[in-house]
Design a protein around this motif. Structure first.
Motif, PDB file in Angstrom:
ATOM      1  N   CYS A 315       0.830  -1.210   0.000  1.00  0.00           N
ATOM      2  CA  CYS A 315       0.000   0.000   0.000  1.00  0.00           C
ATOM      3  C   CYS A 315       0.862   1.256   0.000  1.00  0.00           C
ATOM      4  N   ILE A 316       1.980   1.222   0.740  1.00  0.00           N
ATOM      5  CA  ILE A 316       2.902   2.371   0.731  1.00  0.00           C
ATOM      6  C   ILE A 316       3.423   2.597  -0.686  1.00  0.00           C
ATOM      7  N   SER A 317       3.789   1.495  -1.335  1.00  0.00           N
ATOM      8  CA  SER A 317       4.273   1.607  -2.715  1.00  0.00           C
ATOM      9  C   SER A 317       3.208   2.211  -3.618  1.00  0.00           C
ATOM     10  N   GLY A 318       1.960   1.749  -3.455  1.00  0.00           N
ATOM     11  CA  GLY A 318       0.876   2.277  -4.285  1.00  0.00           C
ATOM     12  C   GLY A 318       0.582   3.737  -4.000  1.00  0.00           C
ATOM     13  N   ILE A 319       0.562   4.116  -2.731  1.00  0.00           N
ATOM     14  CA  ILE A 319       0.261   5.508  -2.379  1.00  0.00           C
ATOM     15  C   ILE A 319       1.345   6.440  -2.891  1.00  0.00           C
ATOM     16  N   VAL A 320       2.603   6.093  -2.619  1.00  0.00           N
ATOM     17  CA  VAL A 320       3.711   6.960  -3.045  1.00  0.00           C
ATOM     18  C   VAL A 320       3.798   7.029  -4.566  1.00  0.00           C
ATOM     19  N   GLY A 321       3.556   5.900  -5.220  1.00  0.00           N
ATOM     20  CA  GLY A 321       3.668   5.866  -6.681  1.00  0.00           C
ATOM     21  C   GLY A 321       2.525   6.535  -7.397  1.00  0.00           C
ATOM     22  N   ASN A 322       1.388   6.706  -6.753  1.00  0.00           N
ATOM     23  CA  ASN A 322       0.211   7.263  -7.431  1.00  0.00           C
ATOM     24  C   ASN A 322      -0.242   8.586  -6.833  1.00  0.00           C
ATOM     25  N   LEU A 323       0.681   9.294  -6.175  1.00  0.00           N
ATOM     26  CA  LEU A 323       0.301  10.554  -5.542  1.00  0.00           C
ATOM     27  C   LEU A 323      -0.245  11.552  -6.550  1.00  0.00           C
ATOM     28  N   HIS A 324       0.295  11.607  -7.757  1.00  0.00           N
ATOM     29  CA  HIS A 324      -0.107  12.599  -8.763  1.00  0.00           C
ATOM     30  C   HIS A 324      -0.746  11.920  -9.970  1.00  0.00           C
ATOM     31  N   LYS A 325      -1.359  10.773  -9.748  1.00  0.00           N
ATOM     32  CA  LYS A 325      -1.961  10.036 -10.871  1.00  0.00           C
ATOM     33  C   LYS A 325      -3.408   9.659 -10.595  1.00  0.00           C
ATOM     34  N   ASN A 326      -4.144  10.452  -9.862  1.00  0.00           N
ATOM     35  CA  ASN A 326      -5.523  10.128  -9.514  1.00  0.00           C
ATOM     36  C   ASN A 326      -6.484  10.559 -10.629  1.00  0.00           C
ATOM     37  N   HIS A 327      -6.282  10.006 -11.829  1.00  0.00           N
ATOM     38  CA  HIS A 327      -7.167  10.285 -12.948  1.00  0.00           C
ATOM     39  C   HIS A 327      -7.844   8.984 -13.336  1.00  0.00           C
ATOM     40  N   MET A 339     -15.777   0.530 -13.403  1.00  0.00           N
ATOM     41  CA  MET A 339     -14.327   0.634 -13.408  1.00  0.00           C
ATOM     42  C   MET A 339     -13.723  -0.713 -13.017  1.00  0.00           C
ATOM     43  N   SER A 340     -12.458  -0.924 -13.373  1.00  0.00           N
ATOM     44  CA  SER A 340     -11.786  -2.187 -13.063  1.00  0.00           C
ATOM     45  C   SER A 340     -11.135  -2.110 -11.684  1.00  0.00           C
ATOM     46  N   SER A 341     -10.698  -3.283 -11.192  1.00  0.00           N
ATOM     47  CA  SER A 341     -10.048  -3.346  -9.879  1.00  0.00           C
ATOM     48  C   SER A 341      -8.729  -2.591  -9.885  1.00  0.00           C
ATOM     49  N   ASN A 342      -7.971  -2.691 -10.982  1.00  0.00           N
ATOM     50  CA  ASN A 342      -6.675  -2.010 -11.047  1.00  0.00           C
ATOM     51  C   ASN A 342      -6.834  -0.506 -10.936  1.00  0.00           C
ATOM     52  N   GLU A 343      -7.864   0.010 -11.583  1.00  0.00           N
ATOM     53  CA  GLU A 343      -8.091   1.456 -11.517  1.00  0.00           C
ATOM     54  C   GLU A 343      -8.445   1.896 -10.100  1.00  0.00           C
ATOM     55  N   LEU A 344      -9.237   1.063  -9.399  1.00  0.00           N
ATOM     56  CA  LEU A 344      -9.596   1.423  -8.023  1.00  0.00           C
ATOM     57  C   LEU A 344      -8.367   1.432  -7.116  1.00  0.00           C
ATOM     58  N   LEU A 345      -7.480   0.441  -7.330  1.00  0.00           N
ATOM     59  CA  LEU A 345      -6.303   0.315  -6.462  1.00  0.00           C
ATOM     60  C   LEU A 345      -5.219   1.330  -6.780  1.00  0.00           C
ATOM     61  N   LYS A 346      -5.436   2.151  -7.790  1.00  0.00           N
ATOM     62  CA  LYS A 346      -4.505   3.249  -8.056  1.00  0.00           C
ATOM     63  C   LYS A 346      -4.925   4.534  -7.359  1.00  0.00           C
ATOM     64  N   ASN A 347      -6.076   4.512  -6.732  1.00  0.00           N
ATOM     65  CA  ASN A 347      -6.547   5.681  -6.010  1.00  0.00           C
ATOM     66  C   ASN A 347      -5.897   5.701  -4.638  1.00  0.00           C
ATOM     67  N   THR A 348      -5.200   6.775  -4.312  1.00  0.00           N
ATOM     68  CA  THR A 348      -4.428   6.835  -3.065  1.00  0.00           C
ATOM     69  C   THR A 348      -5.325   6.817  -1.828  1.00  0.00           C
ATOM     70  N   SER A 349      -6.474   7.459  -1.899  1.00  0.00           N
ATOM     71  CA  SER A 349      -7.380   7.456  -0.749  1.00  0.00           C
ATOM     72  C   SER A 349      -7.904   6.060  -0.465  1.00  0.00           C
ATOM     73  N   VAL A 350      -8.225   5.331  -1.529  1.00  0.00           N
ATOM     74  CA  VAL A 350      -8.670   3.951  -1.370  1.00  0.00           C
ATOM     75  C   VAL A 350      -7.551   3.100  -0.779  1.00  0.00           C
ATOM     76  N   VAL A1233      -3.653  10.001   4.987  1.00  0.00           N
ATOM     77  CA  VAL A1233      -4.625  10.994   4.485  1.00  0.00           C
ATOM     78  C   VAL A1233      -4.034  12.386   4.498  1.00  0.00           C
ATOM     79  N   ALA A1234      -3.338  12.725   5.595  1.00  0.00           N
ATOM     80  CA  ALA A1234      -2.711  14.059   5.666  1.00  0.00           C
ATOM     81  C   ALA A1234      -1.672  14.226   4.570  1.00  0.00           C
ATOM     82  N   ALA A1235      -0.906  13.171   4.294  1.00  0.00           N
ATOM     83  CA  ALA A1235       0.117  13.259   3.243  1.00  0.00           C
ATOM     84  C   ALA A1235      -0.523  13.396   1.872  1.00  0.00           C
ATOM     85  N   ILE A1236      -1.607  12.651   1.632  1.00  0.00           N
ATOM     86  CA  ILE A1236      -2.286  12.718   0.330  1.00  0.00           C
ATOM     87  C   ILE A1236      -2.867  14.105   0.108  1.00  0.00           C
TER      88      ILE A1236
END
Length: 1516
Positions: A315-327, A339-350, A1233-1236
């Motif tokens: 999850c840390i890897s996903g959050i850090v890697g997708n900080l500016h990719k929430n499209h 939407m697909s599962s991969n797209e959902l798991l790229k959302n940092t809040s999720v 959440v604060a970091a995001i």
């Protein structure tokens, strides 16, 4: 934008139903709202309006009663349903990108609320046992299942499949609603509460009907089990009032020792039947069959926890890697967005929410695994303790007497081996969970970093054997430390038991040096132990640094792609996860090896020789044949007897049946023919035994010291091994046909036995005398009067309710002896065995006991009495006499028969009997020695009470700063860390070591933060500048090297600080105790002093250093983590305030409850261990009385009580860890959440810092609970420092003097007047007390107050009443100063009649003397004490009842030796036997502490009215 359920996009046909209502996605979602609204509408009125009236009608004890079947499955399915609803909500919110389509997530939100309501509603219905109200849930599950099926069907029509996340979620919901519907149908089927004419009635579990059962973990719902919610009242209540045993109650039946013992025993015995009967059963197989299911459940929880643990780094890897990719790009089908599962798991809040949920689940499963293993381990320990105790009660006496099984070995089995197996079971799931964890970690590292990850993993794997090697060395060192510690404690115990002798001989420094020498070896081993512990801590901290260093440096040079922050910090978290199992692996392997050794020892113990089958001992049969395991008798023996009950009941005993059997015959109760008995060696101890014990008469066994009198008694009790012999059976028919009273024959199938060495329980005087028999006031009073105990009972602070033994008042030898005799007299048995009951009694007490106790109390009741004695003057009262010599019967018969057939023996006896005629003609009016002794006893009580009062005042002064008399003040005192004791401990370690520890700790954690910060800066640098990228490597290497070096320094300083503190504290304690005045030992129980040297010293040596290290490390890690998170996201500080408040209250409540429960665990463990010890020591007495069943029951009660305290303590630890883990998960969520939110802008790339903050947040989850637990542990452990420190203020003796050595006068003899009553254990102190009434004590013109104590005492020799020998050699006991030649030692032994015996021993003067001299008889020990006095050849010899434990013949010889060998020296004799001092040159007669007569014996006898002449005439 305005909110709309179906959206407000004008271009869409969200409200169109042209193709059918069910083809509109918004309508289908609206249809899914109906079941949820229905449930909320139905349940809310029931929950909040009508519930009070319903619950008042329910009559149950606990609200934890789980009535309905499928309870756990329902809770698991409901939790799964809640998780799927969360995923559905997240998917709906994320896919809602074009307009506010509330129907995408509102039904899911309502479903989440409805599922939560359903479980609350179900819990209330279930605990109130109101099943008809479950119909609402049944209807809800049906409606929800139908509506979700419609939605899934429509998805399938539109060709939507598993690629779409919403389709998968809907399919899961259909399955879950269907399963919950099936659970509800099963409840209807089982309970029949609807659709059936006769509903099923259920009763609450037996445990819940018992008001005493307070451990409710097995009975509460799944949520309460997972969070230990049911512990809240106990833990919060502990803050107001201390937790007591009554408050924690009893264990449920399934957890009690008896239940688990039966499970283990059945598994153990089953192997004998199914496998080779000759092969010893395997304890491992028995444990697996009895407790394998629980271990499997725990392992399952552990697997799930370990797998969920990898969600954090991912999850840390996903959050850090997708900080500016929430499209999100969503496809529109069926009128809604998918939407697909991969797209959902790229959302940092999720990902942040998933990280939180994964942490909560992971910690929940981990704590569940811990609890199950701990509960199983405690159940196993209880079963093993019961099995060991049962074996002890059947253990062959020869095993104990011949040293094959010592008391120390039994104590080790109970205190160490069972705990080793319990701890192995605690760690058992790690054995198969760790390989999976390691493999998964390496795979994920390879996935993130490629080949460079293998380098880091290789570093860890290469250093793992080093960890194992250190762990092995650590175990070996710990074992050697334990051996030295045991040896030191044994020597310390001997010193304390013989402190009076050592001080009076001025040998305290010699024996103190022996302890210091052993302590030196122990400290050397402790230093080695500290070194290996430091290396282990160092490797645990340094390996992750080395692995990260090797991995990232390799990656920088061999990989073309720059190391990104998401991969770097995910890898960092993975390395920390990977190191943990490798570190634990060495610990688990070490415990596994220990467990193998423990099982081997247990197997050997369980296979050791037994005394025989115990059916007769349990009272099931009055008589039966016993077949031993070592000497088996093949063949059937049947016996038929006919007798009448009113006459003396015939008693049959045979423990190890060879052909020898003791049988009841017509005129005698026991008869042995041609008996040969042994204690286990090939040589017979008793040979050619042919005796008979007449029924209802007094039989005396006499003989010199060591001739086998006590052995014969034990042989008749069946305690010796039989070599050969035969038995004769006779029938006896009484002519008296009167019918007996039932009450008079109760308990008459056992034997009352008073051993030569008195044995008392740690119980009240009354309990020691009644010994489990019903209390009969009249009989009890008669026994008390017979044994002259009433005056002494009156002196006790609580009368006969005063506890005696190590936990209570320590009585003198005579007092203990008379209580043991009183126990034998009180029992309503047909046979009474008394083994030398007069040895510790004076002449008046002996005569009173003989006349009133044996001749009147026992003989009038027609009881058969067998008396072993040295006092030949009582032979005239014997109905039957057995004379022993050298292990065989010299003569048997009445005194008249012996007078007729063995004139020489009779004349020898007559000569000895003429020395004392013990018929009391009248009472003397002078004060007796017993009276003086009672005064001393009273003074001891007053001194002890005064000392306790002073101690209490000191304790009150320490906490008297804010002396408010309310509960909160009391609680604050209980929960307050003893900082004063912490400072005392640290100051004992030295200022330099404290400074090094603090500075190195701060430096280490600062460098660790610098490493991670540099890593964040490095990975966030310009990805296109490779030279800049590699220029960061040298700094990174330097920082890692510095961190590794500081790890080594910190680990060394903490451990060696502990060694220095332990060295100083023990040295000061030993010197203070050794040089304390004798009165200190009179008023301080021996057990209390020994606890300072055993348990408290062990805590200081081995427990405080690792606790201190762990506390400082955990605290600094948490503080540095919070600091880093606050630096990365300052908004985190806002959320930190409520989190800090919650943490404060959690630790505040836990520390108080933990301390109480820890104290309960310690206080309940000591009685259990004491019970095992006292059972092993009094085994012969217990078996003679046939009280095995009662003692077993007591052991089970003590075991259950201790297990209850331990289980509550473990549950409290789980309570803390669950809450701190959840708090840590909230910290992670808050930080994420604060970091995001703080990095939502596209301008600045702060992904490295976000990764840094999240990685540190994960460490808070791991270490937060350790801060609290270590704080609580340190608080408990500092109590040991406080106890030791309280003894350091003890006043020392004044060893100084103002004069040099002088010569002493010639010869004086002093006699103390004969008195009746208790013997004193402090004779010389009383003598000095008597003389201290004078103004001074002058010897040869010198006031002894002016002499140095060492000088004075070195000129005196004393022989105390109780013989004292020390473990070692005979030479050590005779001459510890090593100043005498062998010839002088042999001369002393010859004078003491021991030369021939010592010459026969292997080693001669260097022959081994066991602890307390147990390998010699009591009489022989006294003779060694006489020889010790002869060796010293001092000017003055004081003999304080030196001949109390030897026979008259030996005493006669010794008196002559004293008169000749010490003719030119001063001999002071304190004696009860007047005849022994009639030849004294001077006699001093004291009365009430005053010297009333002083003259030679002939002159005093010439004066008819002198007290001395009255005394002599009284004893004629």
């Amino acid at each position: 934008m305005a909110l709309s359920f179906c959206g407000n996009n004008k271009c869409s046909n969200a409200y169109s139903v042209e193709n059918g209502v069910l083809n509109n996605g918004c309508f289908v979602d609206a249809l899914n709202l109906v079941p949820h609204v229905f449930l909320l509408f139905i349940t809310f009125p029931i929950l909040f309006i009508g519930w009070g009236s319903q619950s008042s009608k329910v009559q149950i004890h606990h609200n934890t009663w789980l009535h309905f079947p499928g309870h756990n499955l329902r809770w698991i399915l409901t939790f799964t349903l809640l998780f799927v609803h969360v995923c559905e909500i997240a998917e709906g919110i994320v896919s809602n990108t074009l307009s506010n389509h509330l129907h995408l997530f509102m039904p899911a939100l309502m479903g989440f609320i409805a599922a939560t309501t359903s479980v609350v509603y179900y819990h209330n219905i279930e605990t109130a046992n109101f099943p008809k109200l479950l119909l609402a849930l049944f209807i809800y599950w049906i409606l929800a299942f139908i509506t979700k099926m419609i939605k899934l069907w429509k998805f399938a029509e539109e060709s939507l499949g598993v690629k779409e996340l919403r389709f998968c979620i809907t399919a899961l919901l259909v399955v879950l609603y269907g399963l919950l519907m099936a659970v509800e149908i099963n409840v209807i089927r089982v309970r029949k509460y609807v659709f059936f004419a006769n509903p099923q009635r259920v009763k609450p579990p037996e445990d819940l009907q018992d008001l005493g059962v307070r451990f409710l973990q097995p009975f509460v719902n799944l949520l309460s089990k997972a969070t230990y919610w049911w512990m809240n009242p106990l833990i919060i209540g502990a803050h107001k009032r201390p937790i007591e045993l009554k408050k924690i109650g009893k264990l449920p039946i399934a957890m009690r020792a008896l239940t688990n013992y039966m499970r283990l025993k059945d598994s153990y015995e089953e192997q004998r039947k199914t496998e080779d009967p000759e092969k010893s059963p395997s304890i491992w197989k028995s444990m697996y069959r009895a407790f394998g299911g629980s271990i499997l459940l725990s392992s399952t929880f552990r697997y799930m926890a370990d797998l969920l643990g990898f969600a954090g780094p991912l999850c840390i890897s996903g959050i850090v890697g997708n900080l500016h990719k929430n499209h999100v790009t969503a496809n529109m089908t069926f009128g809604v967005f998918f939407m697909s599962s991969n797209e959902l798991l790229k959302n940092t809040s999720v990902l942040a929410v998933l990280l939180f949920l994964a942490l909560v689940l992971q910690r929940t499963f981990l704590q569940a695994s811990y609890y199950v293993t701990i509960e199983t381990g405690i159940n196993l320990r209880g079963a093993l303790l019961a099995m060991i105790y049962n074996k002890i009660l059947r253990l062959s006496t020869s095993n104990m007497s011949m040293g094959e099984m010592t008391l120390g070995q039994i104590n080790n089995l109970v205190a160490i081996e069972t705990n080793q197996l319990m701890w192995f079971l605690f760690l058992c799931p790690n054995l198969w969970a760790m390989p999976v964890q390691i493999i998964m970690g390496v795979i994920l590292l390879y996935y993130l970093l490629g080949n460079s990850a293998l380098i880091g993993a290789g570093v860890i794997l290469l250093l793992a054997p080093v960890q194992y090697l250190i762990a092995t060395k650590l175990a070996d060192t710990q074992k050697s430390t334990l051996d030295y510690s045991t040896d030191r404690l044994k020597k310390t115990t001997e010193i304390l038991k013989g402190i009076k002798l050592l001080k009076l001989y001025a040998w305290e420094n010699i024996f103190c040096d022996r302890v210091e020498e052993t302590r030196g070896k122990e400290l050397t081993s402790l230093k080695t132990f500290a070194l290996y512990t430091s290396m282990s801590i160092f490797l645990n901290a340094a390996i992750p640094i080395a692995a990260v260093l090797a991995t990232f440096v390799t990656h920088a040079y061999i990989e073309e792609v720059r190391l990104s922050p998401d991969k770097a910090f995910a890898s960092l978290a993975l390395f920390h996860i990977l190191v943990t199992p490798l570190f634990l692996l060495s610990t688990v392997v070490r415990f596994a090896v220990k467990a193998l050794v423990s099982v081997q020892k247990l197997s050997e113990f369980l296979q050791s020789d037994e005394i025989g089958d115990d059916s007769w001992r349990n009272g099931e049969m009055p008589m039966c044949l016993e077949v031993g395991k070592k000497y088996k008798y093949h063949g059937d023996v049947s016996m038929k007897r006919s007798y009448h009950v009113h006459s003396a009941l015939c008693w049959f005993v045979s423990i190890i049946l060879n052909p020898v059997v003791f049988v009841c015959i017509g005129e005698c109760v026991i008869q042995v023919n041609d008996g040969f008995f042994t204690w286990g060696s090939n040589l017979s101890t008793l040979t050619d035994i042919n005796i008979r014990i007449p029924t209802g008469q007094l039989t005396m066994i006499v003989g010199q010291v060591g001739c086998g009198k006590s052995s014969l008694l034990l042989a008749m009790l069946g305690e010796m091994q039989t070599i050969s012999g035969k038995y004769v059976e006779h029938n006896y028919i009484s002519n008296d046909h009167s019918s007996p009273h039932k009450e008079s024959i109760k308990n008459r199938y056992s034997v009352a036995y008073a051993a030569q060495k008195s044995w008392l329980l740690n119980a009240t005087v009354e309990e020691n005398i009644t010994f489990g028999s019903p209390f009969n006031k009249q009989r009890y009073k008669a026994v008390i009067d017979t044994c002259s105990l009433q005056p002494d009972i009156d002196l006790l602070p609580f009368g006969d309710q005063t506890e005696i033994g190590e936990r209570g008042i320590n009585l003198s030898g005579g007092q203990r002896q008379r209580i043991c005799v009183a126990r034998a007299l009180y029992q309503n048995t047909n046979i009474v065995f008394l083994d030398d009951p007069f040895s510790a009694l004076d002449i008046h007490l002996s005569d009173h006991l003989m006349q009133e106790g044996i001749l009147k109390f026992l003989q009038d009741d027609k009881r058969t009495v067998v008396l072993v004695t040295h006092k030949l003057q009582y032979l005239i009262h014997a109905d039957w006499i057995i004379a022993m010599k050298d292990g065989s019967v010299l003569r048997e018969g009445t005194l008249k028969d012996i007078q007729t057939h063995d004139v020489e023996l009779y004349e020898h006896w007559k000569t000895l009997m003429n020395r004392q005629d013990q018929e009391l003609e009248k009472e003397t009016e002078m004060e007796s020695q017993t009276t003086l002794e009672r005064k001393t006893l009273r003074r001891a009580f007053y001194s002890r009470e005064a000392k306790n009062h002073i101690d209490d005042e000191d304790e009150e002064e320490e906490v008297e700063e804010d002396d408010d008399d309310n509960m909160s003040t009391t609680t604050s005192r209980r929960s307050k860390i003893q900082w004063k004791m912490c400072c005392r401990y640290l100051s004992s370690g030295g200022f330099l070591m404290v400074f090094l520890m603090v500075s190195s700790k701060l430096a280490k954690h600062s460098v660790m933060v610098a490493i991670d910060y540099w890593l964040a800066a490095w990975t966030s640098s310009n990805p296109h500048n490779q030279s800049l990228h590699r220029s960061c490597v040298p700094v990174f290497i330097i920082l890692c090297g510095a961190a590794i070096a500081l790890c080594l320094i910190t680990s060394l300083t903490v451990e060696f600080l502990g060694v220095a503190a332990a060295t100083n504290l023990h040295h000061n304690l030993l010197n203070k105790i050794i040089h304390a005045p004798i009165r200190f030992f009179d008023v301080t129980p021996l057990g209390q002093i020994l606890n300072r040297f055993s348990a408290d010293t062990n805590i200081i040596d081995q427990h405080i250093p690792p606790t201190l290290e762990s506390l400082t490390r955990s605290t600094l890690l948490c503080l540095s983590a919070i600091g880093v998170i606050a630096f990365v996201t300052p908004t985190f500080l806002i959320a930190l305030v409520p989190l800090a408040v919650a943490f404060y209250f959690i630790q505040k409540y836990f520390r108080v409850a933990s301390k109480d429960l820890q104290d309960l665990d310690d206080s309940t463990q000591l009685p259990l261990l004491c019970h095992f010890s006292e059972t092993a020591e009094g085994l012969t007495t217990i078996r003679a009385f046939r009280h095995e069943a009662r003692f077993k029951q007591r052991m089970l009660e003590l075991t259950d009580t201790n297990n209850t305290a331990y289980l509550f303590l473990s549950a409290a630890n789980r309570w803390l860890e669950v809450r701190t883990d959840y708090l840590g998960a909230v910290i992670v969520l808050t930080a994420a959440v604060a970091a995001i939110w703080s990095t939502s802008g596209p301008d600045v790339d702060q992904s490295g810092l976000v990764g840094l903050g999240l990685t540190y947040a994960l460490t808070v989850t791991n270490y937060l609970n350790w801060v609290v637990r270590n704080l609580a542990d340190l608080e408990v452990q500092m109590a040991a420092v406080k106890k030791v420190n309280s003894f350091l203020s003890t006043e020392s003796e004044n060893y100084e003097g103002s004069m040099g050595n002088k010569s002493f006068p010639d010869t004086i003899s002093i006699i103390k007047p004969h008195i009746s009553g208790f013997q004193t254990y402090n004779k010389i102190s009383k003598l000095m007390k008597i003389k201290s009434n004078l103004k001074s004590i002058v010897i040869d013109g010198i006031d002894i107050c002016k002499l140095p104590l060492q000088t004075l005492r070195s000129r005196l020799s004393i022989i105390l009443q109780d013989p004292v020998l020390f473990s070692g050699s005979i030479r050590l006991n005779l001459d510890p100063e090593r100043t005498c030649t062998d010839d002088r030692l042999w001369e002393a032994l010859e004078i003491a009649q021991l030369k021939n015996m010592v010459k026969a021993l292997p080693g001669g003067l260097d022959a081994v003397v066991t602890e307390g001299g147990e390998n010699f008889s009591v009489g022989q020990r006294q003779l060694f004490c006489l020889a010790r006095a002869f060796v010293r050849k001092s000017s003055i010899l004081i003999m304080d009842e030196a001949t109390a434990s030897i026979d008259m013949a030996t005493e006669n010889i010794l008196q002559k030796v004293v008169m000749t060998a010490f003719a030119d020296r001063t001999v002071v004799t304190i004696a009860h036997l007047v005849s022994s001092i009639l030849e004294a040159e001077q006699v001093l007669v004291f009365s009430s502490g005053t010297l009333v007569e002083c003259d030679s014996a002939p002159n005093l006898l010439a004066q008819e009215n002198s007290l001395f002449s009255i005394l002599v005439r009284t004893h004629k």
